[in-house]
Enzyme design. Structure first.
Site, PDB file in Angstrom:
ATOM      1  N   ASN A   1       0.798  -1.070  -0.067  1.00  0.00           N
ATOM      2  CA  ASN A   1      -0.061  -0.028   0.113  1.00  0.00           C
ATOM      3  C   ASN A   1       0.869   1.231   0.161  1.00  0.00           C
ATOM      4  O   ASN A   1       1.638   1.486   1.153  1.00  0.00           O
ATOM      5  CB  ASN A   1      -0.859  -0.045   1.371  1.00  0.00           C
ATOM      6  CG  ASN A   1      -1.579   1.114   1.578  1.00  0.00           C
ATOM      7  OD1 ASN A   1      -1.974   2.140   0.525  1.00  0.00           O
ATOM      8  ND2 ASN A   1      -2.219   1.184   2.567  1.00  0.00           N
ATOM      9  N   TRP A   2       1.039   1.863  -1.063  1.00  0.00           N
ATOM     10  CA  TRP A   2       1.874   2.834  -1.193  1.00  0.00           C
ATOM     11  C   TRP A   2       1.343   4.221  -0.627  1.00  0.00           C
ATOM     12  O   TRP A   2       2.155   5.480  -0.396  1.00  0.00           O
ATOM     13  CB  TRP A   2       2.174   3.300  -2.747  1.00  0.00           C
ATOM     14  CG  TRP A   2       2.939   2.234  -3.401  1.00  0.00           C
ATOM     15  CD1 TRP A   2       3.261   0.933  -3.124  1.00  0.00           C
ATOM     16  CD2 TRP A   2       3.467   2.281  -4.782  1.00  0.00           C
ATOM     17  NE1 TRP A   2       3.655   0.360  -4.019  1.00  0.00           N
ATOM     18  CE2 TRP A   2       3.986   1.085  -5.155  1.00  0.00           C
ATOM     19  CE3 TRP A   2       3.469   3.290  -5.876  1.00  0.00           C
ATOM     20  CZ2 TRP A   2       4.767   0.831  -6.351  1.00  0.00           C
ATOM     21  CZ3 TRP A   2       3.969   3.111  -6.995  1.00  0.00           C
ATOM     22  CH2 TRP A   2       4.665   1.820  -7.055  1.00  0.00           C
ATOM     23  N   LYS A   3       0.117   4.267  -0.189  1.00  0.00           N
ATOM     24  CA  LYS A   3      -0.483   5.541   0.449  1.00  0.00           C
ATOM     25  C   LYS A   3      -0.286   6.660  -0.466  1.00  0.00           C
ATOM     26  O   LYS A   3      -0.314   6.450  -1.630  1.00  0.00           O
ATOM     27  CB  LYS A   3      -0.054   5.795   1.772  1.00  0.00           C
ATOM     28  CG  LYS A   3      -0.024   4.530   2.600  1.00  0.00           C
ATOM     29  CD  LYS A   3       0.175   4.617   4.131  1.00  0.00           C
ATOM     30  CE  LYS A   3       0.000   3.110   4.780  1.00  0.00           C
ATOM     31  NZ  LYS A   3       0.172   3.142   6.083  1.00  0.00           N
TER      32      LYS A   3
ATOM     33  N   GLU B   1      -6.500   4.387   8.287  1.00  0.00           N
ATOM     34  CA  GLU B   1      -6.250   6.030   7.962  1.00  0.00           C
ATOM     35  C   GLU B   1      -7.628   6.554   7.161  1.00  0.00           C
ATOM     36  O   GLU B   1      -7.979   7.761   7.443  1.00  0.00           O
ATOM     37  CB  GLU B   1      -5.105   6.136   7.100  1.00  0.00           C
ATOM     38  CG  GLU B   1      -3.744   5.955   7.616  1.00  0.00           C
ATOM     39  CD  GLU B   1      -2.700   5.346   6.781  1.00  0.00           C
ATOM     40  OE1 GLU B   1      -2.661   5.457   5.572  1.00  0.00           O
ATOM     41  OE2 GLU B   1      -1.704   4.855   7.580  1.00  0.00           O
TER      42      GLU B   1
ATOM     43  N   GLU C   1      -4.974  -5.204  10.800  1.00  0.00           N
ATOM     44  CA  GLU C   1      -3.959  -4.137  10.840  1.00  0.00           C
ATOM     45  C   GLU C   1      -4.347  -3.177  12.247  1.00  0.00           C
ATOM     46  O   GLU C   1      -4.792  -2.295  12.402  1.00  0.00           O
ATOM     47  CB  GLU C   1      -4.149  -2.937   9.694  1.00  0.00           C
ATOM     48  CG  GLU C   1      -3.774  -3.689   8.560  1.00  0.00           C
ATOM     49  CD  GLU C   1      -3.245  -2.651   7.455  1.00  0.00           C
ATOM     50  OE1 GLU C   1      -2.201  -2.972   6.917  1.00  0.00           O
ATOM     51  OE2 GLU C   1      -3.870  -1.632   7.061  1.00  0.00           O
TER      52      GLU C   1
ATOM     53  N   GLY D   1       2.915   2.321  10.752  1.00  0.00           N
ATOM     54  CA  GLY D   1       3.719   3.183  10.478  1.00  0.00           C
ATOM     55  C   GLY D   1       4.423   3.494  11.908  1.00  0.00           C
ATOM     56  O   GLY D   1       5.066   4.814  11.915  1.00  0.00           O
TER      57      GLY D   1
ATOM     58  N   SER E   1       3.856  -2.217  10.210  1.00  0.00           N
ATOM     59  CA  SER E   1       5.333  -2.211  10.555  1.00  0.00           C
ATOM     60  C   SER E   1       5.856  -3.490  10.043  1.00  0.00           C
ATOM     61  O   SER E   1       6.740  -4.013  10.783  1.00  0.00           O
ATOM     62  CB  SER E   1       5.694  -1.609  12.029  1.00  0.00           C
ATOM     63  OG  SER E   1       5.114  -0.471  12.009  1.00  0.00           O
TER      64      SER E   1
ATOM     65  N   GLY F   1       3.036  -0.986   4.382  1.00  0.00           N
ATOM     66  CA  GLY F   1       3.017   0.258   3.972  1.00  0.00           C
ATOM     67  C   GLY F   1       4.588   1.017   3.515  1.00  0.00           C
ATOM     68  O   GLY F   1       5.103   0.945   2.380  1.00  0.00           O
ATOM     69  N   GLY F   2       5.352   1.251   4.507  1.00  0.00           N
ATOM     70  CA  GLY F   2       6.579   1.688   4.421  1.00  0.00           C
ATOM     71  C   GLY F   2       7.553   0.888   3.666  1.00  0.00           C
ATOM     72  O   GLY F   2       8.160   1.385   2.669  1.00  0.00           O
TER      73      GLY F   2
HETATM   74  P1  PGA Z   1       3.220   0.062   7.456  1.00  0.00           P
HETATM   75  O1  PGA Z   1       1.652   0.416   7.080  1.00  0.00           O
HETATM   76  O2  PGA Z   1       3.660  -1.012   6.909  1.00  0.00           O
HETATM   77  O3  PGA Z   1       3.945   1.376   7.071  1.00  0.00           O
HETATM   78  O4  PGA Z   1       3.168   0.115   9.006  1.00  0.00           O
HETATM   79  C1  PGA Z   1       0.582  -0.714   6.847  1.00  0.00           C
HETATM   80  C2  PGA Z   1      -0.479  -0.262   6.448  1.00  0.00           C
HETATM   81  O5  PGA Z   1      -1.134   0.839   6.760  1.00  0.00           O
HETATM   82  O6  PGA Z   1      -1.166  -0.975   5.307  1.00  0.00           O
END
Ligand code: PGA
Length: 252
Positions: A9-11, A99, A169, A175, A215, A236-237
């Site tokens: 998920n690149w957000k 989010e 999640e 994050g 994370s 995410g990250g």
């Molecule tokens: P993260 O995000 O790996 O940066 O914690 C995960 C997500 O929100 O899907």
């Protein structure tokens, strides 16, 4: 046998140009990895979606949107419909991300509508849910997760579950660098699978992939992914860097 899935998920990250570079790196590296029962999905922002969809067409990488609107079309400035996604060959959408829930006020009720619209158009859904820290501390996390899943998904018939991927999640792990322990993840995933088994037939529960997100990094992925009811990750990250993301695919 249910699929293993690594989804990135690149957000709200990556310009058009940066996205092209990352997609190129990923499509190149993925060729060397045997993917037997594993699906690899990326979810770039809307501006990069069509290009990513085109560039990954003949590769093992699938492309997902990060969101969509519940209505068919109309006066909803700034929004994107299911039909628009389908028209650029995007067949997957992430719904219910924490989010979206926290910053854009998405409720279970709204998400149930989005789920219906997505399914109507044949989109597959990565459905996210998870508790905040206070719920975990007060021991309320199972109840919260149960409600989120029931309210948005339990009106569906069994057949629709072919199009559902679940993503647990915990909000406190997104994050933050703090991950749920492999045991905490397994405990929740087993609970979720049991919940689905109670509402539907056990085949539905056995077939649904349940991803963990929060994370996940190359350093901790193997331990989390090795758990029986953890079928992969929503990343995410670590999805923003080709080497890290590929390492996660290799860890599954
Ligand atoms: P993260 O995000 O790996 O940066 O914690 C995960 C997500 O929100 O899907």
């Amino acid at each position: 046998m249910r699929k293993k899935i690594v989804a990135g998920n690149w957000k709200m990250n990556k310009t058009f140009k940066e996205s092209k570079v990352l997609v190129k790196e990923l499509t190149k590296s993925i060729k060397a990895i045997p993917l037997d029962n594993t699906r690899v999905i990326i979810a770039p922002p809307f501006t990069n979606l069509q290009k990513a969809s085109k560039k990954t067409k003949d590769t093992a990488i699938e492309v997902s949107a990060q969101n969509m609107h519940q209505a068919e079309n109309g006066a909803f400035t700034g929004e994107i419909s299911a039909e628009m996604l389908k028209s650029i060959y995007v067949d997957i959408v992430i719904l219910g991300h924490s989010e979206r829930r926290a910053y854009f006020g998405e409720t279970d009720e709204l998400l149930a509508k989005k789920v219906n619209t997505a399914l109507k158009h044949g989109l597959e859904i990565i459905f996210c849910f998870g508790e905040v820290l206070e719920d975990r501390k007060s021991g309320n996390h199972f109840k919260v997760v149960e409600e989120q899943i029931k309210n948005a998904l339990f009106h569906l018939d069994s057949e629709s579950w072919n199009k559902i991927i679940l993503a647990y999640e915990p909000v406190w792990a997104i994050g933050t660098g703090e991950t749920a322990s492999p045991e905490q993840a397994q405990e929740m995933h087993a609970f979720i699978r049991e919940l689905v088994a109670e509402r539907y037939l056990s085949d539905v529960a056995e077939e649904v992939s349940i991803l963990y997100g929060g994370s996940v990094k190359p350093a901790n992925a193997k331990d989390i992914f090795s758990k029986e009811d953890v079928d992969g990750g929503l990343i995410g990250g670590a999805a923003l860097n080709a080497d890290d993301f590929i390492a996660l695919v290799e860890a599954i």
